[in-house]
Motif scaffolding. Structure first.
Motif, PDB file in Angstrom:
ATOM      1  N   THR A   1       0.846  -1.199   0.000  1.00 43.47           N
ATOM      2  CA  THR A   1       0.000   0.000   0.000  1.00 43.47           C
ATOM      3  C   THR A   1       0.879   1.245   0.000  1.00 43.47           C
ATOM      4  N   ASN A   2       0.738   2.079  -1.026  1.00 36.04           N
ATOM      5  CA  ASN A   2       1.556   3.292  -1.123  1.00 36.04           C
ATOM      6  C   ASN A   2       0.821   4.482  -0.493  1.00 36.04           C
ATOM      7  N   GLU A   3       1.475   5.641  -0.497  1.00 36.94           N
ATOM      8  CA  GLU A   3       0.907   6.821   0.160  1.00 36.94           C
ATOM      9  C   GLU A   3      -0.430   7.231  -0.460  1.00 36.94           C
ATOM     10  N   GLU A   4      -0.542   7.105  -1.759  1.00 40.16           N
ATOM     11  CA  GLU A   4      -1.800   7.460  -2.433  1.00 40.16           C
ATOM     12  C   GLU A   4      -2.925   6.513  -2.028  1.00 40.16           C
ATOM     13  N   ASP A   5      -2.596   5.223  -1.912  1.00 39.82           N
ATOM     14  CA  ASP A   5      -3.611   4.236  -1.528  1.00 39.82           C
ATOM     15  C   ASP A   5      -4.033   4.370  -0.067  1.00 39.82           C
ATOM     16  N   LYS A   6      -3.139   4.894   0.783  1.00 37.98           N
ATOM     17  CA  LYS A   6      -3.427   4.984   2.218  1.00 37.98           C
ATOM     18  C   LYS A   6      -4.578   5.927   2.532  1.00 37.98           C
ATOM     19  N   VAL A   7      -4.996   6.719   1.573  1.00 41.69           N
ATOM     20  CA  VAL A   7      -6.152   7.599   1.773  1.00 41.69           C
ATOM     21  C   VAL A   7      -7.405   6.769   2.041  1.00 41.69           C
ATOM     22  N   TYR A   8      -7.463   5.571   1.472  1.00 44.60           N
ATOM     23  CA  TYR A   8      -8.651   4.735   1.641  1.00 44.60           C
ATOM     24  C   TYR A   8      -8.326   3.310   2.107  1.00 44.60           C
ATOM     25  N   CYS A   9      -7.046   2.916   2.123  1.00 41.18           N
ATOM     26  CA  CYS A   9      -6.660   1.546   2.488  1.00 41.18           C
ATOM     27  C   CYS A   9      -5.680   1.585   3.655  1.00 41.18           C
ATOM     28  N   ASN A  10      -6.005   0.885   4.767  1.00 36.12           N
ATOM     29  CA  ASN A  10      -5.144   0.923   5.951  1.00 36.12           C
ATOM     30  C   ASN A  10      -4.458  -0.405   6.234  1.00 36.12           C
ATOM     31  N   THR A  11      -4.407  -1.285   5.238  1.00 40.59           N
ATOM     32  CA  THR A  11      -3.695  -2.555   5.407  1.00 40.59           C
ATOM     33  C   THR A  11      -2.333  -2.486   4.708  1.00 40.59           C
ATOM     34  N   ARG A  12      -1.480  -3.471   4.996  1.00 45.29           N
ATOM     35  CA  ARG A  12      -0.122  -3.441   4.451  1.00 45.29           C
ATOM     36  C   ARG A  12      -0.095  -3.666   2.943  1.00 45.29           C
TER      37      ARG A  12
END
Length: 456
Positions: A426-437
């Motif tokens: 999960t990259n920084e852009e994905d972390k906006v909606y995804c909180n898993t590894r």
């Protein structure tokens, strides 16, 4: 040296200042400065983050909460459970003059009320005896607050006894408004002669009534998501899950949902919304407030539950399903181009139904699904289902080629399209909606988008 007296701002300048003023400071100016009222009423209030929880609401980090506190006479020591409750902002539900929870029931006859209280006292005393036995056999560090709970139970029994005998309570109750911004706290108290709902409406009216609002992110409900998965999997699609209303949460009475905020109709603009409880009720609570030209929500986040057939849901750019969901979500009423599942309960039967759907329908290029995973092992188990689909091939595409996990699965589909399935950290852009590894991505592309390396 003489200092020039500060000059008042002209109306047009004040309008510009009001538009960009921090909302909480603007509310204070409006309540304290009558001359600022015309600006406040005409210029939209811009709120970065608004959270409307069951027991409080929060505007850009400033929390407004209402509770009921007990004040004992100076000659009467305040019991420790009451001190703890008062320090936490007070009781968060309506009570009668004895501090006993009031459920808004109709008046009952005195004899019936006495019998009801007597039965309740019997149950409470039985519970108290069990707690005393627990204290004898358990170490204090196993249940550190057990003594506090025992004392609270005794106070509750005393309240029922006083109500049965029509004695005067030992305390007076007040409504307390607490405004907290970090470590700074402002407290205001008044006589408890209105219920919490009326008080809530009064406070919201003071702040929100008659003003246009632009909210970047609106949260409705507690910070933790309710889990509907267990119930939902045993219900037919479309059946509404009703929940009890709270002071700062949408209430559905007689089929009508009360507006969430007392703003003029069609004046509320929202960028994205988070609903931690009942989605249908939450959407109904903002319907009349929402502006007709509000753009589609950038993101709509909700727990897995029956999704209403609503344009707000259908037009959202990104649907996020929090907590654990099922692959059935892709077969339901939400057909948005972009859907993310926080976690997924993967069943082979659900997967095959989904694959059959994909093989029958016309797939829109760019349709994008994603699922959060904590472990690579679970991803490999999920990918084994894709690998066993007839025609599945391995390859890479522009998104995977230079990543840590470059290989993707390619599934041929109808109308010269293909399904690309891969995973990555999960990259920084994905972390906006995804909180898993890790995150698995499933995307519809034109045939030939991915480079084929061979079959499995």
């Amino acid at each position: 040296m003489t200092t020039a007296r500060p000059q008042p701002l002209f109306y047009e300048t004040l309008k510009c200042v009001g538009l960009y003023l921090e909302p909480n400071l603007r509310f204070q100016l409006y309540l304290r400065c009558p001359g600022f009222g015309s600006v406040h009423k005409t210029q939209p209030v811009r709120i970065h983050e608004l959270k409307v929880r069951p027991n409080n609401f929060e505007v850009n980090g400033t929390v407004f909460s209402v509770g009921i506190i007990r004040k004992y006479a100076r000659t009467t020591p305040t019991p420790k459970p009451v001190k703890v409750s008062n320090a936490g902002g007070g009781v968060q539900h309506d009570v009668d003059r004895y501090g006993i929870r009031n459920y808004g029931q109709e008046e009952i006859q005195p004899m019936e009320a006495a019998q009801r209280d007597s039965t309740r006292i019997t149950h409470l005393e039985e519970h108290l005896q069990l707690m005393l036995k627990d204290r004898e056999r358990l170490r204090w560090d196993v249940v550190p607050d057990l003594d506090l709970r025992i004392e609270a139970k005794r106070l509750e029994i005393l309240s029922y006894r006083k109500r049965m005998t029509n004695q005067q309570p030992s305390f007076i109750q007040y409504l307390q408004l607490t405004i907290t911004n970090g470590t700074v706290q402002y407290v205001e108290r008044l006589e408890y002669d209105k219920n919490l709902k009326c008080t809530r409406n009064y406070i919201l009216g003071k702040i929100f009534a008659g003003v246009k609002f632009q909210v970047g992110s609106l949260q409705i409900g507690e910070d933790k998501f309710n889990s509907f998965l267990g119930r939902f999997l045993h219900m037919q699609q479309g059946l509404v899950i009703e929940e009890p209303g709270n002071a700062f949460e949408p209430n559905t009475l007689g089929g009508q949902t009360e507006p969430l905020l007392p703003v003029p109709e069609g004046t509320l603009k929202i960028g994205e919304m988070i609903v931690t409880g009942n989605l249908k009720n939450a959407l109904a609570s903002i319907k009349t407030c929402l502006s007709e030209n509000n753009p589609p929500f950038k993101k709509l986040t909700s727990a897995y539950q029956p999704f209403p057939d609503d344009p707000i849901v259908q037009n959202a750019e990104l649907i996020c399903i929090a907590r654990t969901a099922s692959l059935r979500v892709f077969n339901g009423k939400i057909n948005n181009k972009r859907i993310h599942l926080g976690r997924c309960n993967i069943q082979e039967t659900d997967f095959m139904i989904l694959v059959n759907k994909w093989s029958m329908e016309k797939s829109e290029v760019g349709r994008f699904y994603s699922i959060g995973f904590k472990k690579v092992k679970k991803i490999e188990e999920f990918f084994s289902l894709f690998i066993n689909i007839p025609g599945a091939e391995r390859g890479d595409n522009e998104e995977t080629r230079w990543s840590e996990f470059p290989e993707c699965i390619i599934i041929p589909m109808r109308d010269e399209t293909e399904l690309n399935v891969w995973f990555e950290k999960t990259n920084e852009e994905d972390k906006v909606y995804c909180n898993t590894r890790f995150i698995v991505k499933i995307k519809v592309q034109n045939s030939g988008y991915a480079q084929v390396h061979g079959s499995f």
